[in-house]
Design a protein around this motif. Structure first.
Motif, PDB file in Angstrom:
ATOM      1  N   LYS A 203      17.334  11.048  -2.131  1.00  0.00           N
ATOM      2  CA  LYS A 203      18.644  11.652  -2.382  1.00  0.00           C
ATOM      3  C   LYS A 203      18.793  12.169  -3.805  1.00  0.00           C
ATOM      4  CE  LYS A 203      21.045   8.672   0.947  1.00  0.00           C
ATOM      5  NZ  LYS A 203      22.103   7.652   1.098  1.00  0.00           N
ATOM      6  N   HIS A 204      18.196  11.464  -4.770  1.00  0.00           N
ATOM      7  CA  HIS A 204      18.474  11.735  -6.179  1.00  0.00           C
ATOM      8  C   HIS A 204      17.297  12.339  -6.948  1.00  0.00           C
ATOM      9  CE1 HIS A 204      22.190   9.546  -5.531  1.00  0.00           C
ATOM     10  NE2 HIS A 204      21.498   8.510  -5.091  1.00  0.00           N
ATOM     11  N   GLY A 205      16.141  12.480  -6.304  1.00  0.00           N
ATOM     12  CA  GLY A 205      14.992  13.028  -7.000  1.00  0.00           C
ATOM     13  C   GLY A 205      14.192  11.964  -7.732  1.00  0.00           C
ATOM     14  N   ILE A 206      13.058  12.380  -8.270  1.00  0.00           N
ATOM     15  CA  ILE A 206      12.131  11.428  -8.872  1.00  0.00           C
ATOM     16  C   ILE A 206      12.605  10.918 -10.218  1.00  0.00           C
ATOM     17  CG2 ILE A 206      10.677  13.180  -9.970  1.00  0.00           C
ATOM     18  CD1 ILE A 206       9.424  10.059  -8.101  1.00  0.00           C
ATOM     19  N   GLY A 207      13.296  11.768 -11.012  1.00  0.00           N
ATOM     20  CA  GLY A 207      13.868  11.333 -12.290  1.00  0.00           C
ATOM     21  C   GLY A 207      12.854  10.632 -13.172  1.00  0.00           C
ATOM     22  N   ASP A 208      13.228   9.455 -13.679  1.00  0.00           N
ATOM     23  CA  ASP A 208      12.359   8.675 -14.571  1.00  0.00           C
ATOM     24  C   ASP A 208      11.603   7.589 -13.810  1.00  0.00           C
ATOM     25  OD1 ASP A 208      11.229   8.086 -17.076  1.00  0.00           O
ATOM     26  OD2 ASP A 208      12.697   6.491 -17.443  1.00  0.00           O
TER      27      ASP A 208
ATOM     28  N   LEU B  78       0.817  -1.208   0.000  1.00  0.00           N
ATOM     29  CA  LEU B  78       0.000   0.000   0.000  1.00  0.00           C
ATOM     30  C   LEU B  78       0.855   1.264   0.000  1.00  0.00           C
ATOM     31  CD1 LEU B  78      -2.806  -1.020   2.509  1.00  0.00           C
ATOM     32  CD2 LEU B  78      -3.001  -0.778   0.030  1.00  0.00           C
ATOM     33  N   ASP B  79       2.071   1.172   0.508  1.00  0.00           N
ATOM     34  CA  ASP B  79       2.970   2.329   0.544  1.00  0.00           C
ATOM     35  C   ASP B  79       3.763   2.437  -0.756  1.00  0.00           C
ATOM     36  OD1 ASP B  79       4.316   0.006   1.083  1.00  0.00           O
ATOM     37  OD2 ASP B  79       5.376   0.754   2.844  1.00  0.00           O
ATOM     38  N   THR B  80       3.021   2.555  -1.839  1.00  0.00           N
ATOM     39  CA  THR B  80       3.587   2.594  -3.188  1.00  0.00           C
ATOM     40  C   THR B  80       2.916   3.727  -3.953  1.00  0.00           C
ATOM     41  OG1 THR B  80       3.896   0.182  -3.150  1.00  0.00           O
ATOM     42  CG2 THR B  80       3.943   1.263  -5.303  1.00  0.00           C
ATOM     43  N   ILE B  81       3.704   4.472  -4.729  1.00  0.00           N
ATOM     44  CA  ILE B  81       3.153   5.536  -5.562  1.00  0.00           C
ATOM     45  C   ILE B  81       3.555   5.288  -7.010  1.00  0.00           C
ATOM     46  CG2 ILE B  81       3.067   8.013  -6.016  1.00  0.00           C
ATOM     47  CD1 ILE B  81       3.711   8.561  -3.146  1.00  0.00           C
ATOM     48  N   VAL B  82       2.566   5.287  -7.885  1.00  0.00           N
ATOM     49  CA  VAL B  82       2.826   5.141  -9.325  1.00  0.00           C
ATOM     50  C   VAL B  82       2.944   6.542  -9.906  1.00  0.00           C
ATOM     51  CG1 VAL B  82       2.060   4.090 -11.473  1.00  0.00           C
ATOM     52  CG2 VAL B  82       1.433   3.040  -9.280  1.00  0.00           C
ATOM     53  N   THR B  83       4.068   6.822 -10.559  1.00  0.00           N
ATOM     54  CA  THR B  83       4.377   8.195 -10.978  1.00  0.00           C
ATOM     55  C   THR B  83       4.492   8.377 -12.488  1.00  0.00           C
ATOM     56  OG1 THR B  83       6.749   7.757 -10.736  1.00  0.00           O
ATOM     57  CG2 THR B  83       5.596   8.643  -8.823  1.00  0.00           C
ATOM     58  N   GLY B  84       4.338   7.306 -13.256  1.00  0.00           N
ATOM     59  CA  GLY B  84       4.459   7.427 -14.703  1.00  0.00           C
ATOM     60  C   GLY B  84       3.906   6.201 -15.396  1.00  0.00           C
TER      61      GLY B  84
ATOM     62  N   ILE C 119      15.915  -9.116 -12.299  1.00  0.00           N
ATOM     63  CA  ILE C 119      16.067  -7.911 -11.496  1.00  0.00           C
ATOM     64  C   ILE C 119      15.526  -6.718 -12.272  1.00  0.00           C
ATOM     65  CG2 ILE C 119      17.698  -6.387 -10.323  1.00  0.00           C
ATOM     66  CD1 ILE C 119      19.501  -8.849  -9.943  1.00  0.00           C
ATOM     67  N   ILE C 120      14.519  -6.063 -11.716  1.00  0.00           N
ATOM     68  CA  ILE C 120      13.875  -4.956 -12.413  1.00  0.00           C
ATOM     69  C   ILE C 120      14.867  -3.852 -12.732  1.00  0.00           C
ATOM     70  CG2 ILE C 120      12.094  -3.165 -12.220  1.00  0.00           C
ATOM     71  CD1 ILE C 120      10.495  -5.055 -10.431  1.00  0.00           C
ATOM     72  N   ASP C 121      15.794  -3.599 -11.818  1.00  0.00           N
ATOM     73  CA  ASP C 121      16.779  -2.523 -12.023  1.00  0.00           C
ATOM     74  C   ASP C 121      17.621  -2.751 -13.274  1.00  0.00           C
ATOM     75  OD1 ASP C 121      17.131  -1.215  -8.862  1.00  0.00           O
ATOM     76  OD2 ASP C 121      16.184  -3.155  -9.164  1.00  0.00           O
ATOM     77  N   ASP C 122      17.866  -4.007 -13.625  1.00  0.00           N
ATOM     78  CA  ASP C 122      18.647  -4.312 -14.824  1.00  0.00           C
ATOM     79  C   ASP C 122      17.807  -4.185 -16.092  1.00  0.00           C
ATOM     80  OD1 ASP C 122      20.712  -4.845 -13.091  1.00  0.00           O
ATOM     81  OD2 ASP C 122      20.476  -7.027 -13.181  1.00  0.00           O
ATOM     82  N   LEU C 123      16.523  -4.462 -15.952  1.00  0.00           N
ATOM     83  CA  LEU C 123      15.626  -4.365 -17.103  1.00  0.00           C
ATOM     84  C   LEU C 123      15.279  -2.914 -17.417  1.00  0.00           C
ATOM     85  CD1 LEU C 123      13.210  -7.283 -16.101  1.00  0.00           C
ATOM     86  CD2 LEU C 123      14.923  -7.339 -17.920  1.00  0.00           C
ATOM     87  N   TRP C 124      14.958  -2.132 -16.375  1.00  0.00           N
ATOM     88  CA  TRP C 124      14.567  -0.727 -16.535  1.00  0.00           C
ATOM     89  C   TRP C 124      15.220   0.095 -15.421  1.00  0.00           C
ATOM     90  CZ3 TRP C 124      10.650  -4.568 -16.484  1.00  0.00           C
ATOM     91  CH2 TRP C 124      10.188  -4.913 -17.753  1.00  0.00           C
ATOM     92  N   PRO C 125      16.486   0.452 -15.586  1.00  0.00           N
ATOM     93  CA  PRO C 125      17.192   1.174 -14.524  1.00  0.00           C
ATOM     94  C   PRO C 125      16.474   2.464 -14.127  1.00  0.00           C
ATOM     95  CG  PRO C 125      18.724   0.430 -16.219  1.00  0.00           C
ATOM     96  CD  PRO C 125      17.345   0.187 -16.752  1.00  0.00           C
ATOM     97  N   GLY C 126      16.355   2.669 -12.822  1.00  0.00           N
ATOM     98  CA  GLY C 126      15.812   3.908 -12.305  1.00  0.00           C
ATOM     99  C   GLY C 126      14.315   4.079 -12.409  1.00  0.00           C
ATOM    100  N   GLN C 127      13.584   3.021 -12.771  1.00  0.00           N
ATOM    101  CA  GLN C 127      12.138   3.171 -12.942  1.00  0.00           C
ATOM    102  C   GLN C 127      11.310   2.593 -11.800  1.00  0.00           C
ATOM    103  OE1 GLN C 127      10.510   2.162 -16.747  1.00  0.00           O
ATOM    104  NE2 GLN C 127      12.021   3.352 -17.880  1.00  0.00           N
ATOM    105  N   VAL C 128      11.825   1.601 -11.107  1.00  0.00           N
ATOM    106  CA  VAL C 128      11.130   1.028  -9.956  1.00  0.00           C
ATOM    107  C   VAL C 128      12.105   1.105  -8.790  1.00  0.00           C
ATOM    108  CG1 VAL C 128      10.033  -1.029  -8.984  1.00  0.00           C
ATOM    109  CG2 VAL C 128       9.757  -0.490 -11.420  1.00  0.00           C
ATOM    110  N   VAL C 129      11.893   2.090  -7.916  1.00  0.00           N
ATOM    111  CA  VAL C 129      12.923   2.410  -6.935  1.00  0.00           C
ATOM    112  C   VAL C 129      12.340   2.685  -5.549  1.00  0.00           C
ATOM    113  CG1 VAL C 129      14.549   3.329  -8.646  1.00  0.00           C
ATOM    114  CG2 VAL C 129      12.846   4.840  -7.622  1.00  0.00           C
TER     115      VAL C 129
END
Length: 205
Positions: free
Chosen positions: A174-179, A89-95, A156-166
Motif C-alpha cells: 500500500k505504501h511503497g518500499i520507502g526506507d 525464506l519469503d523474505t527480501i533484504v532491500t538495504g 518491538i522492531i517497529d519502535d526501534l527502527w520504524p518502517g525498516q522491517v515490514v
C-alpha cells in the motif's frame, strides 16, 4: 559472530498451500540478499530436513531434529544460542542492515515486528536474537511458534527502527518500499508472484 538462519523442508501434510513453493533457489536468493546488505561478517545456516545442493558454498546446513517438520520447527534455530537474525525464506533484504546485526551482537532482549493486522502484539516475520535465548528452543514442546515467542520478554522492531522491517501485505503493497531494509511476506502473495514489481526484480536475485 552473527548468524543468519532460515529453514527449508519438503512440503508435507502439515504444510499450507502458500508454503509449498520453496526450494534451494529461495535459500540462495535469501543468502545473497544478506551478503549484499551486511558489511559485518556472518554465518548463514539453513536448517534442513535432508541434504541439499546449493550453488553458494557459504550456505551451511544443519539437520532439523523434528522427524516431520511443521511451523513449530521454526523455533529450532534458537537452540544455537548465538547472536542471530532469523527469517523465513519469503523474505527480501532491500538495504543495509548493519545496525540490525549490531543489535543482535549487543542487546539483551530479542526483538520482533508488530503483527501487521494486530499491532498490539508481535509476529515472527523477522527475529533479531541476541545471545542468551536458547531457552526458547529447550523449553519448546511443539507449541505454535508465533504464540510461543510472544510469551518471552521482547522488544518491538517497529519502535526501534520504524518502517525498516515490514510486511509486504501490511505495509509495502500500500505504501511503497520507502526506507524498508527487510520485507517479510506471509500467506499470499510471494516474491515469485510479483515479477513485475521493480524493487522485487532488483533485490530478489
Amino acid at each position: 559472530m552473527l548468524t543468519v538462519a532460515t529453514l527449508l523442508w519438503q512440503p508435507n501434510a502439515r504444510s499450507r498451500d502458500f508454503s509449498r513453493c520453496y526450494d534451494e533457489i529461495w535459500v540462495e536468493k535469501l543468502y545473497r540478499g544478506f551478503r549484499r546488505n551486511l558489511t559485518l561478517p556472518f554465518r548463514f545456516i539453513c536448517f534442513v530436513d535432508r541434504s541439499y545442493s546449493f550453488t553458494e558454498p557459504d550456505i551451511e546446513q544443519q539437520r532439523i531434529k523434528a522427524p516431520r517438520p511443521d511451523y513449530g520447527t521454526c523455533i529450532e534455530p534458537y537452540g544455537l544460542g548465538v547472536p542471530m537474525i532469523l527469517v523465513g525464506l519469503d523474505t527480501i533484504v532491500t538495504g543495509n542492515i548493519d545496525h540490525l546485526a549490531e543489535y543482535c551482537l549487543t542487546a539483551d532482549r530479542f526483538a520482533l515486528p508488530r503483527d501487521p493486522y494486530h499491532p498490539k502484539i508481535v509476529c515472527n516475520g523477522v527475529a533479531l536474537v541476541p545471545t542468551g535465548h536458547k531457552k526458547l528452543a529447550t523449553r519448546h514442546r511443539g507449541e505454535n511458534d508465533m504464540e510461543w515467542v510472544r510469551r518471552f520478554p521482547h522488544r518491538i522492531i517497529d519502535d526501534l527502527w520504524p518502517g525498516q522491517v515490514v510486511s509486504y501485505k501490511g505495509h509495502v503493497k500500500k505504501h511503497g518500499i520507502g526506507d524498508t531494509r527487510i520485507c517479510f511476506f506471509h500467506g499470499l502473495e510471494k516474491p515469485h508472484q510479483l515479477p513485475h514489481v521493480a524493487w522485487v526484480k532488483e533485490h530478489w536475485i
